[in-house]
Design a protein around this motif. Structure first.
Motif, mmCIF file in Angstrom:
data_model
loop_
_atom_site.group_PDB
_atom_site.id
_atom_site.type_symbol
_atom_site.label_atom_id
_atom_site.label_comp_id
_atom_site.label_asym_id
_atom_site.label_seq_id
_atom_site.Cartn_x
_atom_site.Cartn_y
_atom_site.Cartn_z
ATOM 1 N N LEU A 67 3.655 2.315 -11.943
ATOM 2 C CA LEU A 67 5.045 1.873 -12.072
ATOM 3 C C LEU A 67 5.987 3.038 -12.360
ATOM 4 O O LEU A 67 7.054 3.149 -11.745
ATOM 5 N N ALA A 68 5.594 3.924 -13.272
ATOM 6 C CA ALA A 68 6.454 5.063 -13.609
ATOM 7 C C ALA A 68 6.629 6.004 -12.420
ATOM 8 O O ALA A 68 7.744 6.433 -12.106
ATOM 9 N N VAL A 69 5.540 6.303 -11.739
ATOM 10 C CA VAL A 69 5.595 7.213 -10.588
ATOM 11 C C VAL A 69 6.418 6.603 -9.455
ATOM 12 O O VAL A 69 7.270 7.277 -8.858
ATOM 13 N N SER A 70 6.185 5.340 -9.162
ATOM 14 C CA SER A 70 6.906 4.691 -8.061
ATOM 15 C C SER A 70 8.402 4.607 -8.339
ATOM 16 O O SER A 70 9.214 4.675 -7.415
ATOM 17 N N GLN A 71 8.776 4.485 -9.620
ATOM 18 C CA GLN A 71 10.199 4.474 -9.962
ATOM 19 C C GLN A 71 10.814 5.849 -9.739
ATOM 20 O O GLN A 71 11.878 5.966 -9.134
ATOM 21 N N VAL A 72 10.155 6.892 -10.211
ATOM 22 C CA VAL A 72 10.673 8.248 -10.003
ATOM 23 C C VAL A 72 10.830 8.530 -8.514
ATOM 24 O O VAL A 72 11.838 9.087 -8.076
ATOM 25 N N LEU A 79 6.908 -0.305 -6.026
ATOM 26 C CA LEU A 79 7.460 -0.977 -7.200
ATOM 27 C C LEU A 79 7.219 -2.479 -7.105
ATOM 28 O O LEU A 79 6.853 -3.123 -8.098
ATOM 29 N N SER A 80 7.414 -3.028 -5.933
ATOM 30 C CA SER A 80 7.215 -4.470 -5.740
ATOM 31 C C SER A 80 5.743 -4.834 -5.888
ATOM 32 O O SER A 80 5.399 -5.789 -6.601
ATOM 33 N N ALA A 81 4.867 -4.085 -5.227
ATOM 34 C CA ALA A 81 3.437 -4.369 -5.312
ATOM 35 C C ALA A 81 2.933 -4.234 -6.754
ATOM 36 O O ALA A 81 2.212 -5.097 -7.261
ATOM 37 N N HIS A 82 3.341 -3.177 -7.432
ATOM 38 C CA HIS A 82 2.808 -2.929 -8.774
ATOM 39 C C HIS A 82 3.509 -3.763 -9.843
ATOM 40 O O HIS A 82 2.951 -3.943 -10.930
ATOM 41 N N THR A 83 4.666 -4.319 -9.544
ATOM 42 C CA THR A 83 5.239 -5.324 -10.437
ATOM 43 C C THR A 83 4.340 -6.551 -10.425
ATOM 44 O O THR A 83 3.984 -7.096 -11.478
ATOM 45 N N ALA A 84 3.919 -6.966 -9.233
ATOM 46 C CA ALA A 84 3.016 -8.114 -9.119
ATOM 47 C C ALA A 84 1.672 -7.819 -9.793
ATOM 48 O O ALA A 84 1.147 -8.643 -10.550
ATOM 49 N N ILE A 85 1.120 -6.642 -9.547
ATOM 50 C CA ILE A 85 -0.168 -6.278 -10.136
ATOM 51 C C ILE A 85 -0.033 -6.105 -11.652
ATOM 52 O O ILE A 85 -0.929 -6.487 -12.412
ATOM 53 N N LEU A 113 1.650 7.586 -22.297
ATOM 54 C CA LEU A 113 1.174 7.628 -20.912
ATOM 55 C C LEU A 113 2.334 7.483 -19.927
ATOM 56 O O LEU A 113 2.418 8.236 -18.944
ATOM 57 N N ALA A 114 3.213 6.534 -20.177
ATOM 58 C CA ALA A 114 4.357 6.324 -19.274
ATOM 59 C C ALA A 114 5.247 7.556 -19.239
ATOM 60 O O ALA A 114 5.700 7.986 -18.161
ATOM 61 N N LYS A 115 5.493 8.144 -20.405
ATOM 62 C CA LYS A 115 6.329 9.353 -20.464
ATOM 63 C C LYS A 115 5.670 10.494 -19.697
ATOM 64 O O LYS A 115 6.344 11.253 -18.996
ATOM 65 N N LEU A 116 4.357 10.629 -19.862
ATOM 66 C CA LEU A 116 3.646 11.699 -19.160
ATOM 67 C C LEU A 116 3.713 11.489 -17.651
ATOM 68 O O LEU A 116 4.022 12.432 -16.901
ATOM 69 N N ALA A 117 3.435 10.282 -17.185
ATOM 70 C CA ALA A 117 3.451 10.018 -15.742
ATOM 71 C C ALA A 117 4.835 10.299 -15.154
ATOM 72 O O ALA A 117 4.955 10.913 -14.087
ATOM 73 N N LYS A 118 5.866 9.871 -15.846
ATOM 74 C CA LYS A 118 7.239 10.128 -15.386
ATOM 75 C C LYS A 118 7.514 11.621 -15.367
ATOM 76 O O LYS A 118 8.041 12.155 -14.387
ATOM 77 N N THR A 156 1.757 8.863 -5.400
ATOM 78 C CA THR A 156 2.764 9.632 -4.662
ATOM 79 C C THR A 156 2.491 9.581 -3.166
ATOM 80 O O THR A 156 3.433 9.472 -2.367
ATOM 81 N N ILE A 157 1.237 9.618 -2.767
ATOM 82 C CA ILE A 157 0.893 9.513 -1.343
ATOM 83 C C ILE A 157 1.441 8.203 -0.775
ATOM 84 O O ILE A 157 2.111 8.199 0.262
ATOM 85 N N SER A 158 1.169 7.102 -1.437
ATOM 86 C CA SER A 158 1.676 5.806 -0.955
ATOM 87 C C SER A 158 3.200 5.768 -0.957
ATOM 88 O O SER A 158 3.818 5.241 -0.029
ATOM 89 N N ASN A 159 3.801 6.309 -2.015
ATOM 90 C CA ASN A 159 5.266 6.345 -2.078
ATOM 91 C C ASN A 159 5.835 7.102 -0.887
ATOM 92 O O ASN A 159 6.806 6.657 -0.257
ATOM 93 N N TYR A 160 5.234 8.216 -0.554
ATOM 94 C CA TYR A 160 5.731 9.041 0.553
ATOM 95 C C TYR A 160 5.493 8.360 1.900
ATOM 96 O O TYR A 160 6.337 8.451 2.798
ATOM 97 N N ILE A 161 4.361 7.687 2.032
ATOM 98 C CA ILE A 161 4.111 6.978 3.297
ATOM 99 C C ILE A 161 5.166 5.894 3.487
ATOM 100 O O ILE A 161 5.735 5.755 4.573
ATOM 101 N N HIS A 162 5.462 5.138 2.445
ATOM 102 C CA HIS A 162 6.488 4.111 2.610
ATOM 103 C C HIS A 162 7.864 4.731 2.851
ATOM 104 O O HIS A 162 8.615 4.263 3.708
ATOM 105 N N SER A 163 8.191 5.787 2.133
ATOM 106 C CA SER A 163 9.492 6.421 2.322
ATOM 107 C C SER A 163 9.677 6.931 3.744
ATOM 108 O O SER A 163 10.785 6.898 4.283
ATOM 109 N N SER A 164 8.588 7.382 4.350
ATOM 110 C CA SER A 164 8.660 7.905 5.720
ATOM 111 C C SER A 164 8.610 6.820 6.785
ATOM 112 O O SER A 164 9.171 6.991 7.858
ATOM 113 N N THR A 165 7.922 5.715 6.487
ATOM 114 C CA THR A 165 7.737 4.680 7.515
ATOM 115 C C THR A 165 8.658 3.481 7.349
ATOM 116 O O THR A 165 8.939 2.784 8.320
#
Length: 177
Positions: A67-72, A79-85, A113-118, A156-165
């Motif tokens: 959640l923290a990484v996907s928000q950044v 964000l949508s998938a991991h809100t559900a999860i 942990l959240a602060k570190l991931a962000k 980050t890999i998934s975030n970038y794939i969605h951002s590109s596609t």
């Protein structure tokens, strides 16, 4: 930017068709982002192996990082998938919004942990010393740190794939912060 078409089962390799079948059995559907990985004959299997590998982090802790990484990275799909999860892992809507912001006032250890991931994501791995010290003071180990960094990379890999596609989000869309 044009969006990618989400490949159907018939449009992917035989190996990926088998993975689609397994996802269908396990999840009831093939998420669009996973299907997008299947544009490559190897990326979907590689990603799922990495994402499902053993880790020292619990399922809840993994969702904190996701959640923290996907928000950044501003990835509405993840964000949508991991809100559900996250909800499936016991987090409330309010807690999920906090985790997305890189904090957890409801749990000291998850807060670190959240602060570190962000921080890792924002600084591209150049972690602030104070954030890292707080992480260790909260009870995390060097092994946890390596697993956390690996998870930041995974997400980050998934975030970038969605951002590109820009494939369509097939989960309930997460609210804005």
């Amino acid at each position: 930017m044009s969006t990618f078409n989400v490949p159907t089962r018939e449009e992917v390799s035989e190996k990926n068709q088998g993975i689609f079948d397994n996802l269908e059995k396990a999840l009831g559907f093939v998420p669009n982002l996973y299907a997008t990985y299947a544009n490559s004959d190897t990326a979907l299997e590689n990603y799922l192996n990495f994402a499902n590998a053993k880790t020292s982090l619990s399922a809840k802790e993994k969702e904190v990082v996701n959640l923290a990484v996907s928000q950044v990275n501003n990835c509405i799909y993840c964000l949508s998938a991991h809100t559900a999860i996250g909800k499936m892992n016991g987090f409330t809507d309010e807690q999920i919004l906090e985790l997305r912001a890189g904090k957890a006032s409801f749990d000291t250890k998850l807060n670190a942990l959240a602060k570190l991931a962000k921080n890792i994501t924002e600084n591209r791995g150049r972690t602030d010393e104070d954030v890292l010290n707080d992480y260790f003071a909260a009870g995390y180990t060097k092994a946890n740190l390596i697993d956390t960094i690996s998870l930041v990379g995974d997400k980050t890999i998934s975030n970038y794939i969605h951002s590109s596609t820009q494939v369509p989000v097939d989960f309930p869309v997460a609210p804005s912060l």
